[in-house]
Design a protein around this motif. Structure first.
Motif, short mmCIF file in Angstrom:
data_model
loop_
_atom_site.label_atom_id
_atom_site.label_comp_id
_atom_site.label_asym_id
_atom_site.label_seq_id
_atom_site.Cartn_x
_atom_site.Cartn_y
_atom_site.Cartn_z
N GLU A 1 75.49 50.21 41.08
CA GLU A 1 75.50 51.31 40.12
C GLU A 1 75.11 52.63 40.78
OE1 GLU A 1 72.96 50.16 36.88
OE2 GLU A 1 74.26 48.48 36.32
N GLY B 1 73.74 44.04 41.51
CA GLY B 1 74.46 44.77 40.47
C GLY B 1 73.87 46.15 40.26
N GLU C 1 71.42 38.50 42.57
CA GLU C 1 72.60 38.96 41.83
C GLU C 1 72.33 40.19 40.97
OE1 GLU C 1 75.98 37.29 38.74
OE2 GLU C 1 74.83 35.84 39.91
N ALA C 2 71.28 40.18 40.16
CA ALA C 2 71.00 41.32 39.28
C ALA C 2 70.64 42.56 40.10
CB ALA C 2 69.86 40.98 38.32
N ASN D 1 83.15 49.53 38.49
CA ASN D 1 81.92 48.77 38.59
C ASN D 1 82.23 47.42 39.23
OD1 ASN D 1 83.20 47.46 36.52
ND2 ASN D 1 81.51 47.56 35.09
N LEU E 1 79.88 39.93 42.02
CA LEU E 1 78.46 39.85 42.39
C LEU E 1 78.07 38.42 42.76
CD1 LEU E 1 76.93 42.18 39.67
CD2 LEU E 1 77.06 42.65 42.14
N ASP F 1 80.68 40.67 37.36
CA ASP F 1 79.83 39.50 37.54
C ASP F 1 80.40 38.51 38.55
OD1 ASP F 1 78.02 40.53 35.71
OD2 ASP F 1 78.80 39.36 34.03
#
Length: 187
Positions: free
Chosen positions: A50, A46, A42-43, A67, A73, A70
């Motif tokens: 970007e 993300g 997930e991170a 963007n 994602l 959460d």
């Protein structure tokens, strides 16, 4: 836009899905690793988004977003691995995600929609072609007969890519700003 089926949030890839991890080489010789997404991504996903051009985000999600939130994602990494799969492509030098390809099938596994996104600084290396071929092979192995992609009429790169790969374009019912592209998969 690919709709997510997320009945088993946090489900791990099944052995048959995990077998679709591979090292792939583009027609230009760029090598990358691809594997199904997991909640642990997930991170990193993300961070990937970007580095995706705002126009490409609009094309990927068929809406103007600045963007990826959460909730989005989480949905991209907690797929059910039966009807929905999200493949992540990684640069071997940095281990960063450079592309993603979501596949979402209907309940009968006859038809599936696909959506790709690529980091801006990794475009024009053949990653999209190679990743799309990988997703098509995966869909074919699952018995899916037809792949579909809904594209903004402004997304000439994706439309050209899909046409070069044998997809057929037609008007998108009820949406004059979009096109429907379809590919019939052979057994």
């Amino acid at each position: 836009m690919v709709e997510l089926v997320s009945e088993r949030a946090g489900a791990s890839p099944t052995p048959s899905t995990a077998s679709w991890s591979a090292d792939l080489t583009t027609r230009d010789g760029y090598m990358f690793h691809v594997r199904p997404a997991s909640p642990a991504d997930e991170a990193a996903l993300g961070a990937f988004f970007e580095h995706v051009d705002k126009e490409d985000l609009r094309f990927r999600f068929l809406s103007a977003i600045h963007n990826v939130g959460d909730d989005q994602l989480r949905a991209l990494v907690t797929v059910d691995h039966d009807h929905t799969e999200n493949f992540l492509a990684f640069d071997p030098a940095t281990d960063r995600i450079v592309a993603t390809a979501m596949l979402a099938a209907d309940e009968s596994l006859v038809r599936a929609e696909v959506a790709l996104a690529i980091r801006t600084d990794f475009k024009r290396r053949g990653i999209s072609w190679t990743l799309l071929d990988h997703v098509a092979a995966f869909a074919r192995a699952k018995g899916i007969a037809t792949l579909e992609s809904i594209e903004s009429r402004d997304n000439h790169q994706a439309i050209d890519l899909e046409r070069e790969r044998g997809w057929i374009a037609s008007a998108c019912p009820g949406d004059p700003a979009s096109m429907m592209l379809r590919m019939t998969l052979s057994a």
